[in-house]
Design an enzyme around this catalytic site. Structure first.
Site, mmCIF file in Angstrom:
data_model
loop_
_atom_site.group_PDB
_atom_site.id
_atom_site.type_symbol
_atom_site.label_atom_id
_atom_site.label_comp_id
_atom_site.label_asym_id
_atom_site.label_seq_id
_atom_site.Cartn_x
_atom_site.Cartn_y
_atom_site.Cartn_z
ATOM 1 N N ASN A 178 -6.869 1.648 9.382
ATOM 2 C CA ASN A 178 -7.915 0.752 8.875
ATOM 3 C C ASN A 178 -8.531 -0.172 9.906
ATOM 4 O O ASN A 178 -9.638 -0.655 9.702
ATOM 5 C CB ASN A 178 -7.384 -0.054 7.681
ATOM 6 C CG ASN A 178 -6.298 -1.010 8.078
ATOM 7 O OD1 ASN A 178 -5.500 -0.723 8.961
ATOM 8 N ND2 ASN A 178 -6.245 -2.159 7.443
ATOM 9 N N GLU A 187 4.582 -4.587 10.575
ATOM 10 C CA GLU A 187 3.683 -5.279 9.641
ATOM 11 C C GLU A 187 3.281 -4.264 8.585
ATOM 12 O O GLU A 187 2.756 -3.192 8.917
ATOM 13 C CB GLU A 187 2.451 -5.831 10.365
ATOM 14 C CG GLU A 187 2.757 -7.050 11.231
ATOM 15 C CD GLU A 187 3.314 -8.222 10.453
ATOM 16 O OE1 GLU A 187 3.042 -8.344 9.241
ATOM 17 O OE2 GLU A 187 4.072 -9.016 11.049
ATOM 18 N N CYS A 234 -5.101 -4.997 5.100
ATOM 19 C CA CYS A 234 -3.810 -5.458 4.578
ATOM 20 C C CYS A 234 -3.928 -6.882 4.077
ATOM 21 O O CYS A 234 -3.155 -7.315 3.237
ATOM 22 C CB CYS A 234 -2.741 -5.359 5.644
ATOM 23 S SG CYS A 234 -3.141 -6.312 7.095
HETATM 24 N N1 LIG Z 1 0.563 -6.051 7.501
HETATM 25 C C1 LIG Z 1 -0.374 -5.654 8.342
HETATM 26 O O1 LIG Z 1 -0.623 -6.280 9.364
HETATM 27 C C2 LIG Z 1 -1.150 -4.416 8.052
HETATM 28 C C3 LIG Z 1 -0.687 -3.454 7.178
HETATM 29 N N2 LIG Z 1 -1.411 -2.329 6.953
HETATM 30 C C4 LIG Z 1 -0.899 -1.388 5.949
HETATM 31 O O2 LIG Z 1 -1.134 -0.052 6.370
HETATM 32 C C5 LIG Z 1 -1.356 0.795 5.260
HETATM 33 C C6 LIG Z 1 -2.589 1.628 5.496
HETATM 34 O O3 LIG Z 1 -2.498 2.303 6.702
HETATM 35 P P1 LIG Z 1 -2.034 3.837 6.804
HETATM 36 O O4 LIG Z 1 -2.554 4.333 8.111
HETATM 37 O O5 LIG Z 1 -2.405 4.562 5.570
HETATM 38 O O6 LIG Z 1 -0.458 3.671 6.844
HETATM 39 P P2 LIG Z 1 0.671 4.792 7.104
HETATM 40 O O7 LIG Z 1 1.962 4.126 6.941
HETATM 41 O O8 LIG Z 1 0.398 6.009 6.337
HETATM 42 O O9 LIG Z 1 0.451 5.197 8.633
HETATM 43 C C7 LIG Z 1 0.605 4.255 9.670
HETATM 44 C C8 LIG Z 1 0.992 4.997 10.935
HETATM 45 O O10 LIG Z 1 2.295 5.562 10.764
HETATM 46 C C9 LIG Z 1 2.256 6.953 11.053
HETATM 47 N N3 LIG Z 1 3.251 7.658 10.259
HETATM 48 C C10 LIG Z 1 3.089 8.282 9.071
HETATM 49 N N4 LIG Z 1 4.252 8.832 8.669
HETATM 50 C C11 LIG Z 1 5.153 8.541 9.626
HETATM 51 C C12 LIG Z 1 6.525 8.838 9.784
HETATM 52 N N5 LIG Z 1 7.212 9.524 8.877
HETATM 53 N N6 LIG Z 1 7.149 8.376 10.879
HETATM 54 C C13 LIG Z 1 6.490 7.660 11.787
HETATM 55 N N7 LIG Z 1 5.178 7.368 11.715
HETATM 56 C C14 LIG Z 1 4.514 7.789 10.639
HETATM 57 C C15 LIG Z 1 0.840 7.339 10.691
HETATM 58 O O11 LIG Z 1 0.505 8.579 11.263
HETATM 59 P P3 LIG Z 1 -0.537 9.557 10.553
HETATM 60 O O12 LIG Z 1 -1.803 8.795 10.411
HETATM 61 O O13 LIG Z 1 -0.637 10.666 11.505
HETATM 62 O O14 LIG Z 1 0.066 9.926 9.228
HETATM 63 C C16 LIG Z 1 0.076 6.165 11.267
HETATM 64 O O15 LIG Z 1 -0.059 6.274 12.652
HETATM 65 C C17 LIG Z 1 -1.475 -0.149 4.080
HETATM 66 O O16 LIG Z 1 -0.267 -0.154 3.357
HETATM 67 C C18 LIG Z 1 -1.698 -1.517 4.716
HETATM 68 O O17 LIG Z 1 -1.280 -2.611 3.954
HETATM 69 C C19 LIG Z 1 -2.584 -2.083 7.577
HETATM 70 C C20 LIG Z 1 -3.082 -2.994 8.459
HETATM 71 C C21 LIG Z 1 -2.440 -4.257 8.736
HETATM 72 O O1 LIG Z 2 -7.455 -9.972 8.425
HETATM 73 C C1 LIG Z 2 -7.883 -9.339 9.386
HETATM 74 O O2 LIG Z 2 -8.990 -9.537 9.897
HETATM 75 C C2 LIG Z 2 -7.083 -8.252 10.001
HETATM 76 C C3 LIG Z 2 -5.930 -7.943 9.204
HETATM 77 C C4 LIG Z 2 -5.427 -6.596 9.305
HETATM 78 O O3 LIG Z 2 -4.760 -6.250 10.214
HETATM 79 C C5 LIG Z 2 -5.720 -5.730 8.202
HETATM 80 O O4 LIG Z 2 -6.321 -6.204 7.260
HETATM 81 O O5 LIG Z 2 -5.376 -4.546 8.234
#
Ligand SMILES: NC(=O)C1=CN([C@@H]2O[C@H](COP(=O)(O)OP(=O)(O)OC[C@H]3O[C@@H](n4cnc5c(N)ncnc54)[C@H](OP(=O)(O)O)[C@@H]3O)[C@@H](O)[C@H]2O)C=CC1
Ligand SMILES: O=C(O)CCC(=O)C(=O)O
Length: 489
Positions: free
Chosen positions: A153, A250, A284
């Site tokens: 994202n 995170e 997130c």
């Molecule tokens: N708290 C925070 O700061 C933030 C949290 N998020 C959270 O991220 C999520 C959305 O992002 P999304 O990309 O869908 O998240 P995912 O957990 O699906 O993927 C995150 C990363 O992990 C990799 N991954 C997937 N499966 C595995 C595995 N089994 N072992 C190791 N790595 C793996 C993915 O690879 P691949 O893409 O190849 O599957 C990707 O690079 C939401 O839940 C959001 O809340 C997002 C931004 C900020």
């Molecule tokens: O709040 C923001 O601007 C960034 C936060 C973030 O990492 C996310 O929303 O995925």
């Protein structure tokens, strides 16, 4: 139609085609359009990348912080120079609007600039000693080889706020970005290459989720920083802890905005809509729960509904569009499933909810900004589970105390927003709300590079990110008891 960009992996300072299966990314507004394509990295590339990071770590850790910083500052210049084109690529591949895409690229440059100047900040501490002739110094050293696993994202800003501090503090990096959105990862690695980063210091592997496992299980790994879903994050935390590898994770959020009766309602409506729907709710830190004071709820919800239904949904590269598609069809389906489940459990649809399955407005993965009011006394999944899309679940509160209790009613604790003009209430919220980030009179999303970023409760694990907090994760300390070498000195 623009021709697809060729994806490659950056290992030991060389661009390599990969030996894994084919991979492609698609424009979620026009799913037939391939944005980037190539071959995934395979196990051989993981080993090469880890070996390169190991070989480079001693020299990079000994490079003066100011020299390391100079590379990051040059990378910031390259990123800024390309902000317009890369912002457009980001919009085409991830689905956020072009303005947000460009803003995200510039944010990455700002982060590189912040850490590029880190050599000018303190590198440790000195304590006085209870013994004569002695000082106690705390020095910091890099972890070594750090794995970086990032979500779809924020495909350049989140990698920037992990990779820039990792490099600034002398670590070498093996990075696996989200495979749905790999193009901006390629661009960031190109910026660092052009900036003169020595070979092996950053290694980029584009590959499937399972590659994240190969990295965490690799014997050469000294630390792992992850952002993504709670389910993947928890597995990686367990795997890293089992191997004694430090990890920072995170994860999810279910962030609340609380609107009290004395709030400036115009400001609150504007900011709640930005928090809930900007980036199509795929942050997130997005606002996915709204708690509104009972006495103003009818009027406030009517205003929100009117403004939400006026938001323009469509191709994010069109400057008139305010809400682009979600990232892929799986996301669209699961968000609609969440909306349908809430409606069948008794939620009231205030606005949105319709499916664009019939090619209206266009054939991409669109979900309309949706607001649902939940029954007062019923537990609904949409209140608890992160849908990661443009969906806002609303409840009413009779008092400010009840509103704060409802805001805390989540296993997550990433961010929150409070709207009030009463400073006493704001101070109560600071004490009461269990979140890593609290915005008073601004939307729940948004983060500056010089202050800590991360969640409380189940949203985060390990040290926070960004600002000086990043140093806690990317370095370890050595406490030095330092005396002169002469007897009796
Ligand atoms: N708290 C925070 O700061 C933030 C949290 N998020 C959270 O991220 C999520 C959305 O992002 P999304 O990309 O869908 O998240 P995912 O957990 O699906 O993927 C995150 C990363 O992990 C990799 N991954 C997937 N499966 C595995 C595995 N089994 N072992 C190791 N790595 C793996 C993915 O690879 P691949 O893409 O190849 O599957 C990707 O690079 C939401 O839940 C959001 O809340 C997002 C931004 C900020
Ligand atoms: O709040 C923001 O601007 C960034 C936060 C973030 O990492 C996310 O929303 O995925």
């Amino acid at each position: 139609m623009t021709s697809p960009v060729r994806l490659q992996h950056y290992i030991d300072g060389v661009w390599r085609p990969g030996t894994g299966t084919p991979i492609a990314s698609y424009n979620p507004a026009h799913p037939d359009e391939v944005v980037a394509e190539g071959l995934q990295a395979g196990p051989a590339e993981v080993d090469k990348a880890m070996a390169a990071a190991v070989a480079a770590k001693r020299e990079w850790s000994r490079t003066p912080a100011h020299e390391r910083g100079a590379v990051l500052l040059r990378a910031a210049v390259v990123i800024e120079r390309n902000a317009e084109n890369w912002g457009l690529e980001l919009a085409r591949e991830e689905g956020k609007t072009r303005a947000e895409g460009q803003g995200e690229v510039l944010r990455a440059a700002q982060i590189f600039r912040y850490y590029g100047n880190d050599g000018d900040r303190t590198a440790g501490e000195i304590f006085s000693s209870p013994r004569r002739g002695e000082k106690i110094l705390i020095t910091r050293k890099p972890l070594g080889v750090v794995g970086v696993v990032t979500p779809f994202n924020f495909p350049i800003a989140i990698p920037a706020w992990k990779i820039a501090p990792a490099l600034a503090y002398g670590n070498t990096v093996v990075w696996k970005p989200a495979s749905t959105v790999p193009l901006l990862a390629l661009r960031l690695a190109q910026a660092l290459d052009e900036a003169g980063l020595p070979a092996g210091v950053l290694n980029l592997l584009i590959g499937p989720g399972s590659m994240g496992n190969s990295i965490v299980e690799h014997p050469a790994l000294d630390g792992l920083t992850f952002t993504g879903s709670t389910s993947v994050g928890r597995r990686l935390v367990a795997a890293a802890a089992g191997r004694g590898v430090p990890i920072q994770a995170e994860m999810g959020g279910k962030n609340a905005a609380v609107v009290l009766a004395d709030a400036d309602l115009d400001l609150a409506a504007e900011q709640v809509l930005l928090g809930a729907f900007r980036s199509t709710g795929q942050k997130c830190t997005a606002t996915s729960r709204l708690i509104v004071a009972e006495s103003i709820a009818d009027d406030f919800l009517a205003t929100l509904a009117e403004r939400a239904s006026a938001l323009v949904v469509g191709d994010p590269t069109d400057p008139a569009v305010q809400i682009g598609p979600v990232v892929n069809d799986g996301a669209r389906k699961s968000i609609h499933d969440g909306i349908d489940a809430a409606l069948s459990q008794g939620a009231r649809l205030i606005v949105g909810g319709q499916k664009y399955d019939d090619g209206d407005p266009i054939s991409g993965y669109f979900v309309p900004p949706t607001i649902l009011e939940l029954p007062a006394d019923q537990e609904l999944d949409v209140w608890r589970e992160e849908l990661f899309g443009p969906v806002l679940a609303v409840r009413r509160a009779a008092t400010a105390e009840q509103a704060f209790v409802l805001a805390n009613d989540s296993e997550f604790g990433l961010s929150a927003a409070l709207f009030t003009q009463d400073v006493t209430r704001a101070l109560e919220a600071v004490d009461h709300l269990d979140v890593g980030i609290l915005h008073v009179n601004s939307e729940s999303a948004g983060a500056d590079p010089h202050v800590p970023f991360g969640g409380a409760k189940k949203s985060g694990y390990g040290p926070k990110e960004q600002g000086a907090a990043a140093k806690e994760f990317f370095t370890h300390t050595t406490t030095v008891y330092l005396r002169g070498g002469t007897a009796g000195a």
